[in-house]
Enzyme design. Structure first.
Site, PDB file in Angstrom:
ATOM      1  N   LYS A 177       0.859  -1.195   0.000  1.00 13.69           N
ATOM      2  CA  LYS A 177       0.000   0.000   0.000  1.00 13.69           C
ATOM      3  C   LYS A 177       0.894   1.243   0.000  1.00 13.69           C
ATOM      4  O   LYS A 177       1.575   1.532   0.985  1.00 13.69           O
ATOM      5  CB  LYS A 177      -0.890   0.037   1.243  1.00 13.69           C
ATOM      6  CG  LYS A 177      -1.929   1.168   1.156  1.00 13.69           C
ATOM      7  CD  LYS A 177      -2.639   1.429   2.454  1.00 13.69           C
ATOM      8  CE  LYS A 177      -1.931   2.433   3.317  1.00 13.69           C
ATOM      9  NZ  LYS A 177      -1.771   3.772   2.731  1.00 13.69           N
ATOM     10  N   GLY A 228       6.819   5.047   8.178  1.00  9.83           N
ATOM     11  CA  GLY A 228       5.932   6.184   8.432  1.00  9.83           C
ATOM     12  C   GLY A 228       6.177   6.747   9.805  1.00  9.83           C
ATOM     13  O   GLY A 228       7.275   6.606  10.360  1.00  9.83           O
ATOM     14  N   SER A 229       5.142   7.344  10.363  1.00 19.14           N
ATOM     15  CA  SER A 229       5.309   8.020  11.648  1.00 19.14           C
ATOM     16  C   SER A 229       5.367   7.018  12.803  1.00 19.14           C
ATOM     17  O   SER A 229       4.867   5.897  12.695  1.00 19.14           O
ATOM     18  CB  SER A 229       4.159   8.993  11.868  1.00 19.14           C
ATOM     19  OG  SER A 229       2.952   8.277  11.945  1.00 19.14           O
ATOM     20  N   THR A 230       5.935   7.450  13.912  1.00 18.68           N
ATOM     21  CA  THR A 230       6.040   6.587  15.092  1.00 18.68           C
ATOM     22  C   THR A 230       4.641   6.255  15.628  1.00 18.68           C
ATOM     23  O   THR A 230       4.378   5.120  16.036  1.00 18.68           O
ATOM     24  CB  THR A 230       6.904   7.281  16.167  1.00 18.68           C
ATOM     25  OG1 THR A 230       8.192   7.493  15.592  1.00 18.68           O
ATOM     26  CG2 THR A 230       7.060   6.428  17.417  1.00 18.68           C
ATOM     27  N   GLY A 233       3.231   3.549  13.526  1.00 16.91           N
ATOM     28  CA  GLY A 233       4.011   2.327  13.759  1.00 16.91           C
ATOM     29  C   GLY A 233       3.534   1.588  15.008  1.00 16.91           C
ATOM     30  O   GLY A 233       3.421   0.353  15.021  1.00 16.91           O
ATOM     31  N   GLU A 251      10.098   1.183  10.253  1.00 15.95           N
ATOM     32  CA  GLU A 251      11.081   2.246   9.994  1.00 15.95           C
ATOM     33  C   GLU A 251      10.324   3.554  10.234  1.00 15.95           C
ATOM     34  O   GLU A 251       9.483   3.947   9.434  1.00 15.95           O
ATOM     35  CB  GLU A 251      11.605   2.118   8.561  1.00 15.95           C
ATOM     36  CG  GLU A 251      12.903   2.869   8.367  1.00 15.95           C
ATOM     37  CD  GLU A 251      12.677   4.275   7.881  1.00 15.95           C
ATOM     38  OE1 GLU A 251      12.661   5.178   8.732  1.00 15.95           O
ATOM     39  OE2 GLU A 251      12.512   4.453   6.668  1.00 15.95           O
ATOM     40  N   CYS A 285      13.523  10.882   6.489  1.00 16.40           N
ATOM     41  CA  CYS A 285      13.515  10.483   7.905  1.00 16.40           C
ATOM     42  C   CYS A 285      14.892  10.549   8.547  1.00 16.40           C
ATOM     43  O   CYS A 285      15.012  10.800   9.734  1.00 16.40           O
ATOM     44  CB  CYS A 285      12.907   9.097   8.040  1.00 16.40           C
ATOM     45  SG  CYS A 285      13.567   7.954   6.845  1.00 16.40           S
ATOM     46  N   GLU A 386       9.952  15.498  15.283  1.00 11.96           N
ATOM     47  CA  GLU A 386      10.334  15.503  13.868  1.00 11.96           C
ATOM     48  C   GLU A 386       9.516  16.562  13.120  1.00 11.96           C
ATOM     49  O   GLU A 386       8.292  16.526  13.135  1.00 11.96           O
ATOM     50  CB  GLU A 386      10.056  14.119  13.271  1.00 11.96           C
ATOM     51  CG  GLU A 386      10.516  13.988  11.839  1.00 11.96           C
ATOM     52  CD  GLU A 386      10.414  12.565  11.322  1.00 11.96           C
ATOM     53  OE1 GLU A 386       9.402  11.903  11.616  1.00 11.96           O
ATOM     54  OE2 GLU A 386      11.337  12.120  10.628  1.00 11.96           O
TER      55      GLU A 386
HETATM   56  O1  TXE Z   1       2.534   9.381   8.214  1.00 16.46           O
HETATM   57  P1  TXE Z   1       1.606   8.191   8.622  1.00 16.46           P
HETATM   58  P2  TXE Z   1       2.126  10.693   7.396  1.00 16.46           P
HETATM   59  C1  TXE Z   1       6.606  11.318   9.776  1.00 16.46           C
HETATM   60  C2  TXE Z   1       6.830  12.774   9.503  1.00 16.46           C
HETATM   61  C3  TXE Z   1       5.507  13.210   8.973  1.00 16.46           C
HETATM   62  C4  TXE Z   1       4.574  12.387   9.806  1.00 16.46           C
HETATM   63  C5  TXE Z   1       3.207  12.176   9.242  1.00 16.46           C
HETATM   64  O2  TXE Z   1       7.142  13.414  10.701  1.00 16.46           O
HETATM   65  O3  TXE Z   1       5.279  14.560   9.115  1.00 16.46           O
HETATM   66  O4  TXE Z   1       5.237  11.163   9.945  1.00 16.46           O
HETATM   67  O5  TXE Z   1       3.271  11.645   7.908  1.00 16.46           O
HETATM   68  C6  TXE Z   1      -0.526   4.605   6.594  1.00 16.46           C
HETATM   69  N1  TXE Z   1      -2.938   1.691  10.040  1.00 16.46           N
HETATM   70  N2  TXE Z   1       7.038  10.526   8.658  1.00 16.46           N
HETATM   71  O6  TXE Z   1       0.838  11.283   7.808  1.00 16.46           O
HETATM   72  O7  TXE Z   1       0.275   8.693   9.002  1.00 16.46           O
HETATM   73  C7  TXE Z   1      -0.701   5.774   5.657  1.00 16.46           C
HETATM   74  O8  TXE Z   1      -1.825   5.554   4.821  1.00 16.46           O
HETATM   75  C8  TXE Z   1      -2.165   1.334   9.001  1.00 16.46           C
HETATM   76  C9  TXE Z   1       8.299   9.892   8.779  1.00 16.46           C
HETATM   77  O9  TXE Z   1       2.241  10.333   5.977  1.00 16.46           O
HETATM   78  O10 TXE Z   1       2.353   7.360   9.580  1.00 16.46           O
HETATM   79  C10 TXE Z   1       0.644   5.793   4.943  1.00 16.46           C
HETATM   80  O11 TXE Z   1       0.654   4.822   3.913  1.00 16.46           O
HETATM   81  N3  TXE Z   1      -1.602   2.221   8.170  1.00 16.46           N
HETATM   82  C11 TXE Z   1       8.497   8.883   7.719  1.00 16.46           C
HETATM   83  C12 TXE Z   1       1.618   5.374   6.034  1.00 16.46           C
HETATM   84  O12 TXE Z   1       0.825   4.706   7.022  1.00 16.46           O
HETATM   85  C13 TXE Z   1      -1.813   3.533   8.402  1.00 16.46           C
HETATM   86  C14 TXE Z   1       7.996   9.210   6.391  1.00 16.46           C
HETATM   87  C15 TXE Z   1       2.354   6.531   6.700  1.00 16.46           C
HETATM   88  O13 TXE Z   1       1.406   7.407   7.245  1.00 16.46           O
HETATM   89  C16 TXE Z   1      -2.621   3.967   9.477  1.00 16.46           C
HETATM   90  C17 TXE Z   1       6.715   9.837   6.427  1.00 16.46           C
HETATM   91  C18 TXE Z   1      -3.195   2.985  10.312  1.00 16.46           C
HETATM   92  N4  TXE Z   1      -3.947   3.301  11.371  1.00 16.46           N
HETATM   93  C19 TXE Z   1       6.306  10.473   7.533  1.00 16.46           C
HETATM   94  N5  TXE Z   1      -2.655   5.323   9.460  1.00 16.46           N
HETATM   95  C20 TXE Z   1       9.815   8.277   7.569  1.00 16.46           C
HETATM   96  N6  TXE Z   1      10.198   7.435   8.501  1.00 16.46           N
HETATM   97  O14 TXE Z   1      10.473   8.477   6.558  1.00 16.46           O
HETATM   98  C21 TXE Z   1      -1.904   5.724   8.405  1.00 16.46           C
HETATM   99  N7  TXE Z   1      -1.402   4.644   7.765  1.00 16.46           N
END
Ligand code: TXE
Length: 485
Positions: A177, A228-230, A233, A251, A285, A386
């Site tokens: 996804k 994605g975000s912590t 995660g 990650e 990140c 972050e």
């Molecule tokens: O992240 P999300 P977002 C950090 C960075 C950024 C913040 C938010 O600080 O500003 O995160 O970014 C999916 N169950 N990073 O909103 O929400 C979502 O659809 C399962 C750091 O994009 O964590 C997307 O595909 N999946 C980072 C993915 O998770 C879910 C890079 C990331 O979304 C979900 C990006 C759920 N409940 C952002 N909710 C890095 N490590 O590089 C959302 N998603």
């Protein structure tokens, strides 16, 4: 590429989502609509993708000879490399990152497939020596089954490659996804996948958090890799625990330190700090956003750093991301822009603005001027959280011990940079810093042949390198009675 695919990619075919729901994406350069018809997968769609992946695992890809798997992956790598520039345009359109950056993302995806293709036929177990009490013992390393990947929007191509390439090399199949903010480039891989892999080997389901939750909770998915975000995660881990205890690798975010000692080359440290801060408009990140500089050189360093940050706005490398000379585009979307502007307000209230701190260009473009703050307290949110934009904070230290303490004073531990001319100091400090990756006299950017990942709340698991394969294999021990007739 004037038109683009917006449907789901399941069993080597594009298909409408059964949900009847759509995602909308706007171009962050000027706010224009890119598409409001990006199909969003519901439970039925996710099930269809998982079933297709399951069939491919049991029947075709999972049974394919390793050298044939490698050949298919190499063919895919060639096709991705050939089309990298045109697919990268779709990332640029949806999330504003410079075309040069996103083209590099797709060539890195090709490199990841080449790297893991090379490992496909080198996966083997061990023989236990010495054999004990007439029992001969061997281990074999086996694929896990259907593996899911969930990506963020910043470098979709690399996030896809880190997950799909090792999974496929090991004989697994994939349901991926992409982020709802940037799904178009990943979908454009569909026609290339069709030419290389049997149906069901790689499936792509678009959607937001709800779709991600379906994947993380699915009973037939046995491994999930998330970037994605912590906060998200943490949820992924919960969904996995509540469903089938699938394996999880995470990650997550970072707040990486950069430690600059008084014996460092100041010009080099400033140039590298600037390059790292503006790459992908700070939306990486591993970006080193907390700079710690030794007190004795702090004024000089800040002056040089300020000059290099201001040069970005003057030199024409910030602007239209579809121009091949642009290095800094807008932030990904309105939410990201608003979030970064809020941090800039915090910085202005709690510290001293050195440069930047405002929007760049016309009002509709979501650009932020590369920004430096100094004199912030160690608990300011802009020092702790972050930001994910071209924003750094500079603080000072007096001794090596002090520097290490400050660098480690974070819940995150993804990456770090150390600037010094002393090799022994570099070795001492890199040993003490709590991070998954560290660059010396450079900013850190991951490469296919070495593992990337975090410690502490930056997650666990490693992507890239030999270690990147481990998450996609499980070990079986076989014991043979040598005394049996
Ligand atoms: O992240 P999300 P977002 C950090 C960075 C950024 C913040 C938010 O600080 O500003 O995160 O970014 C999916 N169950 N990073 O909103 O929400 C979502 O659809 C399962 C750091 O994009 O964590 C997307 O595909 N999946 C980072 C993915 O998770 C879910 C890079 C990331 O979304 C979900 C990006 C759920 N409940 C952002 N909710 C890095 N490590 O590089 C959302 N998603």
């Amino acid at each position: 590429m004037s038109s683009f695919e917006t449907r789901l990619f399941i069993n080597n075919e594009f298909a409408d989502a059964k949900s009847g729901e759509y995602l909308t994406v706007y171009n962050p350069t000027d706010g224009s609509l890119v598409s409001d018809k990006i199909h969003s997968a519901n439970e039925q769609d996710v099930d269809a993708a998982v079933q297709a992946a399951q069939r491919a695992f049991k029947g075709t890809w999972g049974k394919t000879d390793p050298t044939a798997r490698a050949r298919a992956m190499l063919k895919f790598a060639d096709l991705v490399r050939e089309h990298a520039g045109e697919i990268a345009r779709l990332e640029t359109l949806a999330m504003g990152s410079a075309i040069a950056t996103q083209t590099m993302g797709y060539t890195t995806l090709a490199d990841l497939f080449v790297y893991y293709a090379g490992l496909a036929d080198k996966i083997h177990g061990e023989t236990a020596y010495p054999t004990s009490a007439g029992k001969y013992k061997i281990t074999q390393r086996e694929p896990i089954g259907v593996c899911a990947g969930i990506g963020a929007w910043n470098v979709s191509a690399i996030l896809f490659g880190w997950k799909a390439a090792p999974a496929l090399a090991a004989g697994n199949t994939v349901v991926f996804k992409p982020s709802e903010k940037a799904p178009l480039g990943t979908l454009a891989l569909g026609p290339l996948i069709q030419q290389c892999f049997p149906p069901g080997s790689i499936n792509i389901v678009n959607g937001g958090g709800k779709t991600g939750q379906l994947l993380a909770s699915h009973m037939e998915i046995h491994q999930i890799a998330f970037t994605g975000s912590t906060a998200t995660g943490r949820k992924i881990q919960e969904y996995a625990a509540r469903s089938n205890l699938k394996r999880v690798s995470l990650e997550l975010g970072g707040k990486s330190p950069s430690v600059i000692f008084e014996d460092a080359d100041i010009e080099l440290a400033a140039a590298k700090s600037m390059e790292g801060a503006i790459a992908n408009s700070g939306q990486i990140c591993a970006m080193a956003s907390r700079i710690f500089v030794q007190e004795s050189i702090a004024d000089k360093f800040i002056q040089v750093l300020k000059g290099s940050f201001e040069q970005v706005s003057k030199s024409g490398i910030i602007g239209d991301p579809s121009d091949k000379n642009t290095q800094v585009g807008p932030l990904a979307d309105k939410a990201q822009f608003k979030r970064v502007m809020e941090y800039l307000d915090i910085g202005k209230k709690e510290g001293e603005l050195v440069t930047g701190g405002v929007q760049w260009g016309a009002k509709d473009g979501l650009y932020v001027q590369p920004t430096i703050f100094k004199n912030l307290g160690k608990d300011s949110r802009i020092v702790r959280e972050e930001v994910f934009g071209p924003v750094v904070t500079v603080q000072t230290f007096t001794s090596e011990e002090d520097a290490i303490k400050l660098a480690n004073d974070s819940i995150f531990g993804l990456s770090a940079c150390v600037y010094t001319r002393s090799i022994s100091r570099a070795l001492r400090v890199t040993r003490e810093i709590e991070a998954g990756t560290i660059a010396v006299n450079d900013w850190y950017f991951p490469s296919p042949d070495t593992p990337f990942g975090g410690v502490k709340q930056s997650g666990y698991g490693r992507e890239g390198g030999l270690e990147g394969l481990n998450d996609y294999l499980q070990t079986k021990t076989i014991q043979i009675n040598m005394n049996a007739p």
